[in-house]
Write an enzyme that holds these catalytic residues in place. Structure first.
Site, mmCIF file in Angstrom:
data_model
loop_
_atom_site.group_PDB
_atom_site.id
_atom_site.type_symbol
_atom_site.label_atom_id
_atom_site.label_comp_id
_atom_site.label_asym_id
_atom_site.label_seq_id
_atom_site.Cartn_x
_atom_site.Cartn_y
_atom_site.Cartn_z
ATOM 1 N N GLU A 259 50.113 15.494 37.319
ATOM 2 C CA GLU A 259 49.348 16.511 36.576
ATOM 3 C C GLU A 259 50.365 17.528 36.088
ATOM 4 O O GLU A 259 50.835 18.362 36.863
ATOM 5 C CB GLU A 259 48.314 17.165 37.501
ATOM 6 C CG GLU A 259 47.317 16.196 38.113
ATOM 7 C CD GLU A 259 46.385 15.571 37.089
ATOM 8 O OE1 GLU A 259 46.107 16.224 36.064
ATOM 9 O OE2 GLU A 259 45.939 14.435 37.312
ATOM 10 N N CYS A 293 48.239 25.835 33.073
ATOM 11 C CA CYS A 293 48.642 24.616 32.356
ATOM 12 C C CYS A 293 47.756 24.364 31.144
ATOM 13 O O CYS A 293 48.202 23.793 30.153
ATOM 14 C CB CYS A 293 48.597 23.422 33.302
ATOM 15 S SG CYS A 293 46.984 23.162 34.051
#
Ligand code: NAD
Length: 492
Positions: A259, A293
Site C-alpha cells: 500500500e 497518501c
C-alpha cells in the site's frame, strides 16, 4: 459495560519494552519518542533488533495453528472487545496521537473511531464462510472442496501518518482470518502505531503470542521480509521502500501486500460550483498537513477558472492557523520532522523558479508548514511530478476534458482520483478514464471505508487491496481438497 480504565496506557508497563509474549525488554535498548511540534520527550519505547523479530516470529508461528482452529465467532468476539476497549479509552488515547503524530484533536478522534470501525468490520469478516464444494469433473467419485486458510504469520509494517489506523487495518484483518501477526510500526509513532494496539488486544484477551509489536527501524522491517516463519508481509509506506520490500519478499517467495504512495488528481470541471470545489480542494490538500497518501496532490482546473480557484484557496489558507495541536486551537499541526519541511520548501522553490506562482505559504518555521497554494504548475516541476506529502495545494490548468485526463495520467502513481462537476454523468465519464484504485465523483479523495477495498494501481501498489472483501482475498489462500470414500487402484 464501559471498558475504560483510568490509566490504560500506564507508561510504567511499557517503558523500554516491546510487546512479544508480554512486555519484554528489547535487545536494542530504548528509543525516545518526541513530539514533532516542539521536540518534547514523550516516552521511551523498546527498540527491537532483527534478533527480537526472529524470536517473535518463531513464537507467533507456534501459537498460530491454535488460533486458526479457533471458531470464527470466538475470534470475532475478541476483536469486537478490542474495538470496544479502544473506543472506551478514546479520551485518554487521543492526546497521545495528537502529541506523537502532530494530529489535530478531531483527526485523532476520527482515527480512533475509524480504527474501531475497521476492527469491527474485520470481526464481521471472521464470521464469513469462504469454503465451497466443487463439482468433480473427472469421474473419480471424489467429494471436492476448496477452503481458504490463513497464511500463518503475517508481518505488518506501517507508516507514521495515520499510525493507529494503518496498523489496525492490516492487523485486524490478519487476525480475523486466523493469522498471527508480527507488527513493526514506524519508530516515530511507536506509541500510536504500536503500544496502543498492544494494549487493546492485551486487555481484550487475545491469546498470548499471537500479536507481537516490535518497534524498530528499517533493519527490523527488512528482517521481516527475510524471516522464514513469516508467510506474508503487509506493507504501508513509500513506493521507494515498498519496492525494496517487494523485492525481498519475491526473493523469499512470500506473499506481499503493498500500500504505497499517491499523486492523486482532483479534477474540477468547468461546470462545478467553484466555492464548493475550493472547499473540497482545501480539505483534500491540507487535512493532516497533506500527510495523507490519498491527499488531493494535483488539482486540475480549466485555465479560465484557475485564478478564481487559486484566490479562493488562498483566502482559506489565510484562515487556517498552524500550531501545536496539543496546546493551541489550530487547523494544521506540525509535519512529522523538520527535514520534511526542508524537502517541501525545495519543491515549492523549484516550482517558483520554473514559473509557477506562489500565492501563500511555502516557508516553514521549525516543523510548522503553513497551508500553501501554488498555481501555474506544469509537468517538469517537482510539484507536478512528485508526491509532496505536505500541505501544498498544487494547481495546474487544462484546456478541455481530454487534456485534464492526460495530465492526471502523467503520474506513475494510481491511488485515488476525484472529479467535481455540475453534470454528474460527465464527471463520472471523465473519472472512468483515470487509472486509479479509488474514484470519487463530486467529492475530495481523502475517504476510506471499512467495507471498501483500499489500494492503488501503478506505483501505488502491487495490485493488492486491503480491507472490505480484500480481508479474505489477501490474508488467506485456497486449499483444494478431494475426498474419495475409499482408495481405489491406479494402472501402476
Ligand atoms: P517509508 O516507506 O519511509 O516507511 C514506512 C515503513 O517502512 C516504516 O515503518 C519504516 O520504518 C519501514 N522501513 C524503512 N525501510 C525499510 C526496509 N528497508 N524494509 C522494510 N521496512 C522498512 O514511508 P514514509 O515516507 O515514512 O511514509 C509516507 C509514505 O507512505 C508516503 O509515500 C505515503 O503515500 C505512503 N502511505 C501509503 C498509504 C496507503 O495506504 N497507500 C498510507 C499511508 C502512507
Amino acid at each position: 459495560m464501559s471498558q475504560a480504565n483510568n490509566d490504560f496506557l500506564d507508561v510504567s508497563r511499557w517503558t523500554g519494552k516491546i510487546y512479544s509474549n508480554g512486555w519484554v525488554t528489547a535487545q536494542g535498548g530504548t528509543q525516545t519518542v518526541t513530539a514533532p511540534a516542539n521536540g518534547a520527550h514523550l516516552a521511551d519505547v523498546g527498540r527491537a533488533t532483527p534478533d527480537d523479530l526472529r524470536t517473535a516470529a518463531a513464537a507467533a508461528s507456534l501459537v498460530q495453528p491454535v488460533w486458526e482452529a479457533t471458531p470464527g465467532a470466538e475470534r470475532a468476539k475478541i476483536l469486537n472487545k478490542a474495538a470496544e476497549i479502544l473506543q472506551a479509552n478514546a479520551d485518554e488515547l487521543a492526546p497521545w496521537i495528537v502529541r506523537e503524530s502532530g494530529a489535530t484533536a478531531p483527526k485523532a478522534a476520527n482515527e480512533i473511531a475509524h480504527s474501531a470501525g475497521f476492527i469491527r468490520a474485520a470481526a464481521a469478516a471472521a464470521l464469513e464462510n469462504h469454503n465451497t464444494t466443487l463439482k468433480s469433473v473427472d469421474g473419480r467419485n471424489a467429494q471436492e472442496e476448496m477452503i481458504r486458510v490463513p497464511h500463518g504469520v503475517v508481518g505488518v509494517i506501517s507508516a507514521f501518518n495515520f499510525p493507529l489506523f494503518l496498523s489496525i487495518r492490516a492487523i485486524a484483518g490478519a487476525l480475523a482470518t486466523g493469522n498471527a501477526v508480527v507488527h513493526k510500526p514506524d519508530p516515530r509513532t511507536a506509541i500510536s502505531g504500536g503500544v496502543i494496539i498492544a494494549r487493546i488486544f492485551e486487555e481484550a484477551g487475545l491469546p498470548m503470542g499471537l500479536l507481537h509489536i516490535i518497534s524498530g527501524g528499517g533493519d527490523v522491517g527488512a528482517a521481516i521480509c527475510e524471516d522464514p516463519n513469516i508467510a506474508m508481509v503487509s506493507f504501508t509506506g513509500s513506493s521507494a521502500v515498498g519496492a525494496k520490500v517487494g523485492e525481498a519478499c519475491g526473493r523469499n517467495l512470500k506473499k506481499v501486500q503493498l500500500e504505497l504512495g499517491g499523486k492523486n488528481a482532483m479534477i474540477v470541471l468547468d461546470d462545478a460550483d467553484m466555492d464548493v470545489a475550493a472547499s473540497n480542494c482545501a480539505w483534500g490538500a491540507w487535512i493532516h498537513q497533506g500527510q495523507v497518501c490519498i491527499a488531493a496532490g494535483l488539482i486540475l482546473v480549466p485555465a479560465a477558472k484557475a485564478e478564481t480557484l487559486a484566490a479562493a484557496l488562498t483566502a482559506k489558507a489565510h484562515r487556517l492557523p498552524v500550531g501545536d495541536p496539543a496546546t493551541e486551537q489550530c487547523a494544521l499541526g506540525p509535519l512529522i520532522v523538520e527535514a520534511e519541511c526542508k524537502r517541501i520548501e525545495a519543491i515549492v522553490e523549484d516550482a517558483v523558479a520554473k514559473g509557477a506562482t506562489l500565492h501563500v505559504g511555502g516557508k516553514a518555521k521549525g516543523t510548522m508548514f503553513p497551508a500553501t497554494v501554488l498555481s501555474g504548475v506544469k509537468p517538469g516541476m517537482r510539484a507536478f511530478d512528485e508526491e509532496i506529502f505536505g500541505p501544498v495545494a498544487v494547481i495546474a490548468s487544462f484546456d478541455d476534458d481530454d487534456h485534464a485526463v492526460a495530465l492526471a495520467k502523467m503520474s506513475d502513481f494510481g491511488l485515488a482520483g476525484s472529479v467535481i462537476g455540475g453534470d454528474v454523468a460527465r464527471a463520472r465519464a471523465v473519472g472512468n478514464r483515470l487509472r486509479v484504485g479509488h474514484l470519487h465523483i463530486n467529492d475530495q479523495p481523502v475517504i476510506s471505508s471499512p467495507l471498501a477495498p483500499f489500494g492503488g494501481r501503478g506505483k501505488s501498489g502491487n495490485g493488492t487491496r486491503i480491507s472490505g472483501p480484500a480481508i479474505w482475498e489477501e490474508f488467506t489462500q485456497y486449499v483444494w481438497i478431494t475426498t474419495k470414500p475409499a482408495a481405489t487402484a491406479y494402472p501402476f
